[in-house]
Design an enzyme around this catalytic site. Structure first.
Site, PDB file in Angstrom:
ATOM      1  N   GLU A  82       5.233  70.563  20.836  1.00 25.10           N
ATOM      2  CA  GLU A  82       3.936  69.873  20.795  1.00 25.10           C
ATOM      3  C   GLU A  82       3.872  68.864  19.652  1.00 25.10           C
ATOM      4  O   GLU A  82       3.487  67.709  19.857  1.00 25.10           O
ATOM      5  CB  GLU A  82       2.799  70.898  20.640  1.00 25.10           C
ATOM      6  N   ASP A 121       4.991  75.629  21.586  1.00 23.81           N
ATOM      7  CA  ASP A 121       3.680  75.362  20.997  1.00 23.81           C
ATOM      8  C   ASP A 121       3.610  76.221  19.737  1.00 23.81           C
ATOM      9  O   ASP A 121       3.489  77.445  19.824  1.00 23.81           O
ATOM     10  CB  ASP A 121       2.555  75.744  21.976  1.00 23.81           C
ATOM     11  N   ILE A 124       1.360  76.631  17.371  1.00 19.73           N
ATOM     12  CA  ILE A 124       0.097  77.387  17.280  1.00 19.73           C
ATOM     13  C   ILE A 124      -0.743  76.999  18.482  1.00 19.73           C
ATOM     14  O   ILE A 124      -1.264  75.878  18.551  1.00 19.73           O
ATOM     15  CB  ILE A 124      -0.695  77.067  15.992  1.00 19.73           C
ATOM     16  N   ASP A 125      -0.846  77.889  19.448  1.00 15.64           N
ATOM     17  CA  ASP A 125      -1.766  77.638  20.554  1.00 15.64           C
ATOM     18  C   ASP A 125      -3.102  78.248  20.152  1.00 15.64           C
ATOM     19  O   ASP A 125      -3.194  79.459  19.921  1.00 15.64           O
ATOM     20  CB  ASP A 125      -1.261  78.265  21.861  1.00 15.64           C
ATOM     21  N   THR A 157      -5.182  75.911  17.972  1.00 17.72           N
ATOM     22  CA  THR A 157      -5.270  75.278  16.646  1.00 17.72           C
ATOM     23  C   THR A 157      -6.718  75.189  16.171  1.00 17.72           C
ATOM     24  O   THR A 157      -6.985  75.370  14.980  1.00 17.72           O
ATOM     25  CB  THR A 157      -4.602  73.877  16.676  1.00 17.72           C
ATOM     26  N   ASP A 204       1.350  74.612  26.342  1.00 16.59           N
ATOM     27  CA  ASP A 204       0.273  75.612  26.313  1.00 16.59           C
ATOM     28  C   ASP A 204       0.478  76.685  27.386  1.00 16.59           C
ATOM     29  O   ASP A 204       0.007  77.813  27.222  1.00 16.59           O
ATOM     30  CB  ASP A 204      -1.094  74.963  26.577  1.00 16.59           C
TER      31      ASP A 204
HETATM   32  C1  IPD Z   1      -5.099  73.995  23.144  1.00 14.57           C
HETATM   33  C2  IPD Z   1      -5.609  75.383  23.443  1.00 14.57           C
HETATM   34  C3  IPD Z   1      -6.996  75.294  24.050  1.00 14.57           C
HETATM   35  C4  IPD Z   1      -7.004  74.442  25.291  1.00 14.57           C
HETATM   36  C5  IPD Z   1      -6.445  73.065  25.015  1.00 14.57           C
HETATM   37  C6  IPD Z   1      -5.055  73.188  24.419  1.00 14.57           C
HETATM   38  P1  IPD Z   1      -3.439  73.781  21.054  1.00 14.57           P
HETATM   39  O1  IPD Z   1      -3.792  74.074  22.620  1.00 14.57           O
HETATM   40  O2  IPD Z   1      -4.766  76.054  24.324  1.00 14.57           O
HETATM   41  O3  IPD Z   1      -7.432  76.569  24.395  1.00 14.57           O
HETATM   42  O4  IPD Z   1      -8.302  74.307  25.767  1.00 14.57           O
HETATM   43  O5  IPD Z   1      -6.379  72.334  26.227  1.00 14.57           O
HETATM   44  O6  IPD Z   1      -4.530  71.904  24.167  1.00 14.57           O
HETATM   45  O7  IPD Z   1      -3.755  72.346  20.810  1.00 14.57           O
HETATM   46  O8  IPD Z   1      -4.294  74.685  20.250  1.00 14.57           O
HETATM   47  O9  IPD Z   1      -1.978  74.055  20.981  1.00 14.57           O
END
Ligand code: IPD
Length: 276
Positions: free
Chosen positions: A69, A89, A91-92, A94, A219
């Site tokens: 990412e 990813d 940190i999913d 963030t 994600d």
């Molecule tokens: C996000 C998270 C969030 C989702 C976003 C993602 P990130 O990933 O998964 O729940 O709604 O579409 O982009 O940016 O925290 O790796």
């Protein structure tokens, strides 16, 4: 021919070691930057975790490729080839991480010939290691996962996300999806702030269906395999074949539930991940 178990074993141990980086930073002051929208955030911990993961994997498997990412955000080309590729990813969740909201996951998927061979979602704060290997089942720590047997949509618990897009079309599409589904009715709709952890709730049977529009391949790549290996179905929100680059996903406990819900979900246009 390799079944990639050595890569999975290495990935599981590496992800577990990297958790400390996330947990120690969770309660501290963060240096937060915006990416594509006011709700699309990055911190130095996201970047650091991704660098640590990629550097360790590259040392062990020098021929392998990466889609990360934060590397993509920094300008690297996003291209899934037939070569063994780690999709990361760091940190999913963030936004959760920035607020100290305790639901964040490190996600690692591994694809060969564009097919996901294994997926790891490590929910750091509660020490839940979700993982699956293609054809070999899905697990939470050592326990085998199984989706719920729910067939009655009226008794379903759904999980979704509002996502990071903040333009009017995206927001009205996502909120009207939730309104339509609540009026079915269903038992409830939840939003956890981590797409991967949300999808894993379907794999455990705690939720019956997850959908999201606008997320990215890192994600959902790992969690999609975890749901499938737990006996669930993963499709596009239109009900067609899941494509991790399409930025649309629906994961359900059964095709009965998926087929009933998919026609009620609208998607807003998103640029494919592999056409960035
Ligand atoms: C996000 C998270 C969030 C989702 C976003 C993602 P990130 O990933 O998964 O729940 O709604 O579409 O982009 O940016 O925290 O790796």
């Amino acid at each position: 021919m390799s079944d990639w178990t050595d890569c999975l074993t290495f990935g599981l141990s590496l992800v577990r070691q990297t958790k400390e980086l996330v947990l120690s930073a969770l309660e501290q002051q963060k240096d937060v930057k915006l990416k594509s929208s006011p709700a699309d955030l990055v911190t130095e911990t996201d970047q650091r975790v991704e660098k640590v993961l990629i550097s360790a994997i590259r040392t062990r498997f020098p021929q392998h490729r990466f889609i990360g990412e934060e590397s993509v955000a920094a300008g690297e080309r996003l291209q899934l080839t037939d070569s063994p590729t780690w999709i990361i990813d760091p940190i999913d969740g963030t936004v959760n991480f920035v607020h100290g909201f305790p639901l964040v996951a490190i996600c690692v998927a591994f694809a060969v010939n564009k097919q996901t061979e294994f997926g790891i979602v490590y929910s750091c704060t509660d020490d839940k290691m979700f993982y699956a290997q293609r054809g070999r089942g899905a697990f939470l720590n050592q326990e085998r996962l199984q989706v719920s047997a729910q067939q009655d949509v009226g008794q379903c618990l759904l999980v979704t996300e509002i996502g990071a897009e903040r333009d009017h079309l995206a927001l009205s599409t996502m909120t009207s999806n939730i309104l339509r589904l609540l009026k079915l009715p269903v038992h409830g709709v939840r939003a956890l702030g981590s797409a991967a952890v949300g999808m894993c709730q379907v794999a455990t049977g705690a939720a019956d269906l997850y959908f999201h529009v606008g997320m990215h391949c890192w994600d959902v790549a790992a969690a999609a395999l975890i749901v499938q290996e737990a006996g669930g179905v993963v499709t596009d929100t239109e009900g067609s074949e899941f494509d991790m680059m399409s930025r649309r996903v629906l994961a359900a406990c059964s095709s009965t539930v998926a087929n009933r819900i998919a026609p009620l979900i609208r998607a807003f246009p998103c640029q494919r991940d592999d056409q960035r």
